[in-house]
Design an enzyme around this catalytic site. Structure first.
Site, PDB file in Angstrom:
ATOM      1  N   LYS A  43      10.926   7.156   0.938  1.00 43.04           N
ATOM      2  CA  LYS A  43      10.445   6.042   0.101  1.00 43.04           C
ATOM      3  C   LYS A  43       9.286   6.470  -0.805  1.00 43.04           C
ATOM      4  CE  LYS A  43       9.523   3.578   3.775  1.00 43.04           C
ATOM      5  NZ  LYS A  43       9.951   4.579   4.767  1.00 43.04           N
ATOM      6  N   SER A  60       9.516  -1.948   6.149  1.00 42.11           N
ATOM      7  CA  SER A  60      10.021  -3.331   6.164  1.00 42.11           C
ATOM      8  C   SER A  60      11.336  -3.433   6.929  1.00 42.11           C
ATOM      9  CB  SER A  60      10.140  -3.891   4.735  1.00 42.11           C
ATOM     10  OG  SER A  60      10.759  -3.006   3.836  1.00 42.11           O
TER      11      SER A  60
HETATM   12  P1  ADP Z   1       8.696   7.724   3.730  1.00 42.68           P
HETATM   13  O1  ADP Z   1       7.802   7.297   2.616  1.00 42.68           O
HETATM   14  O2  ADP Z   1      10.034   7.065   3.702  1.00 42.68           O
HETATM   15  O3  ADP Z   1       8.047   7.658   5.085  1.00 42.68           O
HETATM   16  P2  ADP Z   1       8.204  10.357   2.696  1.00 42.68           P
HETATM   17  O4  ADP Z   1       8.539  10.242   1.247  1.00 42.68           O
HETATM   18  O5  ADP Z   1       6.766  10.317   3.095  1.00 42.68           O
HETATM   19  O6  ADP Z   1       9.054   9.265   3.500  1.00 42.68           O
HETATM   20  O7  ADP Z   1       8.821  11.691   3.281  1.00 42.68           O
HETATM   21  C1  ADP Z   1      10.124  12.111   3.005  1.00 42.68           C
HETATM   22  C2  ADP Z   1      10.240  13.619   3.230  1.00 42.68           C
HETATM   23  O8  ADP Z   1      11.598  14.013   3.002  1.00 42.68           O
HETATM   24  C3  ADP Z   1       9.380  14.409   2.247  1.00 42.68           C
HETATM   25  O9  ADP Z   1       8.836  15.517   2.916  1.00 42.68           O
HETATM   26  C4  ADP Z   1      10.406  14.835   1.193  1.00 42.68           C
HETATM   27  O10 ADP Z   1      10.028  16.042   0.554  1.00 42.68           O
HETATM   28  C5  ADP Z   1      11.650  15.045   2.038  1.00 42.68           C
HETATM   29  N1  ADP Z   1      12.930  14.915   1.304  1.00 42.68           N
HETATM   30  C6  ADP Z   1      13.933  15.824   1.357  1.00 42.68           C
HETATM   31  N2  ADP Z   1      14.959  15.454   0.602  1.00 42.68           N
HETATM   32  C7  ADP Z   1      14.626  14.270   0.037  1.00 42.68           C
HETATM   33  C8  ADP Z   1      15.318  13.385  -0.859  1.00 42.68           C
HETATM   34  N3  ADP Z   1      16.542  13.651  -1.314  1.00 42.68           N
HETATM   35  N4  ADP Z   1      14.685  12.253  -1.225  1.00 42.68           N
HETATM   36  C9  ADP Z   1      13.433  11.955  -0.753  1.00 42.68           C
HETATM   37  N5  ADP Z   1      12.744  12.753   0.107  1.00 42.68           N
HETATM   38  C10 ADP Z   1      13.330  13.907   0.499  1.00 42.68           C
END
Ligand code: ADP
Length: 206
Positions: A42, A110
């Site tokens: 996200k 959420s």
């Molecule tokens: P959230 O906000 O949902 O908790 P984050 O954005 O903090 O998730 O973390 C997602 C992790 O997944 C990051 O380390 C990001 O680099 C990695 N990731 C790998 N592939 C993707 C992708 N296709 N889209 C979004 N994040 C990705």
């Protein structure tokens, strides 16, 4: 949802309408509500989207789970009741951004469908656009990523009520945008959203 406590309070209209603000900005603000498991992507997508919008001269503002929990929602925890109030407040804040013609990029796990639907209703009532973006990633993949080490702690019993581990996640049934982050690149995810906004007239001249 929450009861109106104060009485004798009335909305005071200004002289500049939302339409006038949207015209000024060359964009029609909306809430993009990113929902999904912790580690689904996200925040990563919201940051990349904000960057792309900015490059095109379009204004967005990110509202993020942890950031808000450190400020306006610092008195809330992770019980079902507090999660509901957390989402309600963020929903109201998102609406203020939309009213100002800005895109609110709201990234919150959420997990409860009802809470998200209430935020959608809040927007509908005011004629604002609520765009639910399902950031879809299998639990196993999110847990493998574990960018903040939270799954490890939850598995060790150090964090309670952790979504996906000992708290449920209710996936959206009809999201406007569905991103499979285990199968798409961040660039593909951003362009899917930009195309959606362009096709529906939220962005002028890009
Ligand atoms: P959230 O906000 O949902 O908790 P984050 O954005 O903090 O998730 O973390 C997602 C992790 O997944 C990051 O380390 C990001 O680099 C990695 N990731 C790998 N592939 C993707 C992708 N296709 N889209 C979004 N994040 C990705």
């Amino acid at each position: 949802m929450t009861e109106q406590k104060a009485t004798n309070v009335h909305w005071h209209d200004g002289e500049i309408s939302r339409e006038a603000r949207c015209e000024l900005m060359g964009q029609k603000g909306a809430t993009l509500w990113f929902t999904g498991l912790s580690g689904s992507g996200k925040s990563t997508i919201a940051v990349a989207l904000e960057h792309t919008l900015h490059q095109h001269g379009k204004l967005s503002y990110r509202l993020d789970g942890d950031n808000n929990r450190l400020g306006i929602n610092k008195n809330l925890g992770f019980s079902a009741e507090d999660r509901t109030e957390n989402i309600r407040r963020i929903g109201e804040i998102s609406k203020l951004f939309v009213d100002s013609a800005v895109f609110a990029l709201s990234s919150f796990i959420s997990p409860y469908r009802e809470d998200r639907n209430k935020v959608r209703e809040l927007h509908d009532e005011s004629g604002y656009n609520f765009i639910e973006v399902y950031v879809d990633c299998p639990l196993a993949e999110a847990e493998k990523r574990d960018p903040k080490g939270l799954y490890k702690k939850a598995r060790a019993g150090e964090i309670k009520n952790f979504t996906g581990i000992d708290d449920p996640y209710e996936a959206p049934e009809n999201p406007e945008i569905h991103l499979r982050t285990d199968q798409m690149t961040v660039e593909e995810e951003v362009s899917t959203i930009i195309n959606y906004l362009k096709e529906r007239g939220f962005l002028k001249d890009i």
